[in-house]
Scaffold this active site. Structure first.
Site, PDB file in Angstrom:
ATOM      1  N   ARG A 150       0.838  -1.191   0.000  1.00 35.48           N
ATOM      2  CA  ARG A 150       0.000   0.000   0.000  1.00 35.48           C
ATOM      3  C   ARG A 150       0.881   1.252   0.000  1.00 35.48           C
ATOM      4  O   ARG A 150       2.020   1.217   0.470  1.00 35.48           O
ATOM      5  CB  ARG A 150      -0.914   0.017   1.228  1.00 35.48           C
ATOM      6  CG  ARG A 150      -1.812  -1.216   1.360  1.00 35.48           C
ATOM      7  CD  ARG A 150      -2.578  -1.186   2.676  1.00 35.48           C
ATOM      8  NE  ARG A 150      -3.467  -2.346   2.821  1.00 35.48           N
ATOM      9  CZ  ARG A 150      -3.123  -3.482   3.411  1.00 35.48           C
ATOM     10  NH1 ARG A 150      -1.883  -3.643   3.898  1.00 35.48           N
ATOM     11  NH2 ARG A 150      -3.976  -4.481   3.506  1.00 35.48           N
ATOM     12  N   LYS A 174      -1.092  -2.805   8.432  1.00 33.29           N
ATOM     13  CA  LYS A 174      -2.191  -2.385   9.293  1.00 33.29           C
ATOM     14  C   LYS A 174      -2.175  -3.156  10.605  1.00 33.29           C
ATOM     15  O   LYS A 174      -1.828  -4.333  10.642  1.00 33.29           O
ATOM     16  CB  LYS A 174      -3.527  -2.614   8.572  1.00 33.29           C
ATOM     17  CG  LYS A 174      -3.758  -1.700   7.377  1.00 33.29           C
ATOM     18  CD  LYS A 174      -5.127  -1.959   6.774  1.00 33.29           C
ATOM     19  CE  LYS A 174      -5.417  -1.001   5.631  1.00 33.29           C
ATOM     20  NZ  LYS A 174      -6.764  -1.239   5.043  1.00 33.29           N
ATOM     21  N   HIS A 246      -3.866   3.190  -6.362  1.00 33.08           N
ATOM     22  CA  HIS A 246      -4.069   1.861  -5.772  1.00 33.08           C
ATOM     23  C   HIS A 246      -4.159   0.775  -6.842  1.00 33.08           C
ATOM     24  O   HIS A 246      -4.033  -0.414  -6.541  1.00 33.08           O
ATOM     25  CB  HIS A 246      -5.351   1.864  -4.933  1.00 33.08           C
ATOM     26  CG  HIS A 246      -5.362   0.852  -3.830  1.00 33.08           C
ATOM     27  ND1 HIS A 246      -4.485   0.896  -2.764  1.00 33.08           N
ATOM     28  CD2 HIS A 246      -6.135  -0.243  -3.623  1.00 33.08           C
ATOM     29  CE1 HIS A 246      -4.726  -0.117  -1.956  1.00 33.08           C
ATOM     30  NE2 HIS A 246      -5.716  -0.824  -2.452  1.00 33.08           N
ATOM     31  N   HIS A 272      -3.407  -9.399   3.510  1.00 34.83           N
ATOM     32  CA  HIS A 272      -4.836  -9.526   3.783  1.00 34.83           C
ATOM     33  C   HIS A 272      -5.064 -10.435   4.989  1.00 34.83           C
ATOM     34  O   HIS A 272      -4.499 -11.530   5.060  1.00 34.83           O
ATOM     35  CB  HIS A 272      -5.571 -10.121   2.574  1.00 34.83           C
ATOM     36  CG  HIS A 272      -5.772  -9.142   1.462  1.00 34.83           C
ATOM     37  ND1 HIS A 272      -6.070  -9.520   0.164  1.00 34.83           N
ATOM     38  CD2 HIS A 272      -5.731  -7.777   1.440  1.00 34.83           C
ATOM     39  CE1 HIS A 272      -6.196  -8.450  -0.591  1.00 34.83           C
ATOM     40  NE2 HIS A 272      -5.997  -7.387   0.156  1.00 34.83           N
TER      41      HIS A 272
END
Length: 300
Positions: A150, A174, A246, A272
């Protein structure tokens, strides 16, 4: 409006930064959504957050639809406000969450957009390597496409995260989750040139630090700065249509699976948490292969 409203917003922002570890880009969107709801409260003469009831939420939903917002946007706004009130409920600042019963509209399932391999090649063609900024931009694009990370993750990379001997980068994703991602010879060569030449030239204009990518003043390159660079690359290329940075991440995943990578590997590389997030690329890959077949088979 009650001063506690702004105090509650500040508390929520700190929660997103510290507990959720959200990017500044995401936090800015959340903050904007909540401030828009504050304006609605003023219009409805609601002076404090405790006064908001479910009926007010329904009125707000109607207003959003009347303003022409897409279902996906409305869903994001309601989800944001639900999380906002959930935190306030946890902290004892309100007695109930009026958004807990609000149904989030289901948006249309759209396949992620991506660049075809020849389109990615066009992006690389606009990169110049005879200037420090050109070397930085080439290394940036190469690393993004080589790893599928990202934009926010890219901005966090420091020099010690790179192992150039084995071509691996440590990514801080994240929720403070870390993962190692390999990168190929093209990215390795561009990074080597940039770190040995372009980065040193740019650092001479600013304070010394350990961030991999730097801006024209020598300071750390921000997430917004990276998006701006990619936008300019796309503008300089011959690509057309609705394009966003993106798409490079989507292209990485699509090309990996189209060339035989298994879905579990792609899931791990993308970071993910759930396989369902990666499974969408199965459908994208099928469409990618179909179009390639129709364009190249002599009797398609």
């Amino acid at each position: 409006m009650d001063e506690n409203v702004n105090i509650s917003l500040k508390l929520f922002i700190e929660y997103l930064q510290i507990e959720k570890n959200y990017s500044q880009y995401t936090i800015e969107h959340y903050q904007k959504d909540i401030r828009e709801f504050f304006m609605f409260m003023s219009e409805q003469s609601l002076k404090c957050l405790e006064e908001v009831e479910y009926v007010d939420v329904r009125i707000y939903l109607t207003k959003l639809y009347e303003q022409g917002y897409a279902r996906k946007t409305v869903a994001r706004k309601i989800s944001c406000l639900r999380s906002f009130y959930k935190l306030l409920l946890r902290e004892g600042r309100v007695e109930e969450n009026p958004f807990s019963l609000a149904s989030i509209p289901k948006g249309e399932k759209k396949l992620p957009q991506f660049f075809y391999e020849e389109e990615i090649a066009q992006l690389f063609d606009v990169c110049e390597i005879n200037t420090p900024l050109g070397q930085r931009n080439k290394a940036l694009l190469e690393l993004l496409y080589a790893t599928g990370i990202r934009v926010g993750e890219c901005a966090k990379i420091v020099l010690k995260d790179l192992d150039m001997d084995v071509s691996i980068v440590l990514i801080h994703g994240k929720g403070n989750k870390e993962r190692y991602i390999p990168f190929g010879s093209f990215a390795h060569d561009s990074l080597t040139m940039y770190m040995n030449d372009g980065r040193k030239a740019l650092l001479s204009k600013g304070d010394a630090h350990h961030h991999l990518f730097v801006n024209h003043r020598g300071g750390p390159l921000t997430e917004r700065g990276i998006r701006g660079i990619l936008d300019k690359m796309i503008e300089k290329s011959s690509l057309s249509g609705k394009i966003h940075p993106h798409m490079i991440r989507h292209s990485f995943a699509t090309h990996m699976m189209a060339n035989g990578a298994d879905i579990r590997t792609v899931q791990e590389l993308l970071g993910h948490a759930f396989l369902s997030s990666t499974q969408v690329y199965t459908h994208v890959t099928n469409e990618y292969l179909r179009k390639s077949y129709m364009n190249h088979h002599p009797r398609a």
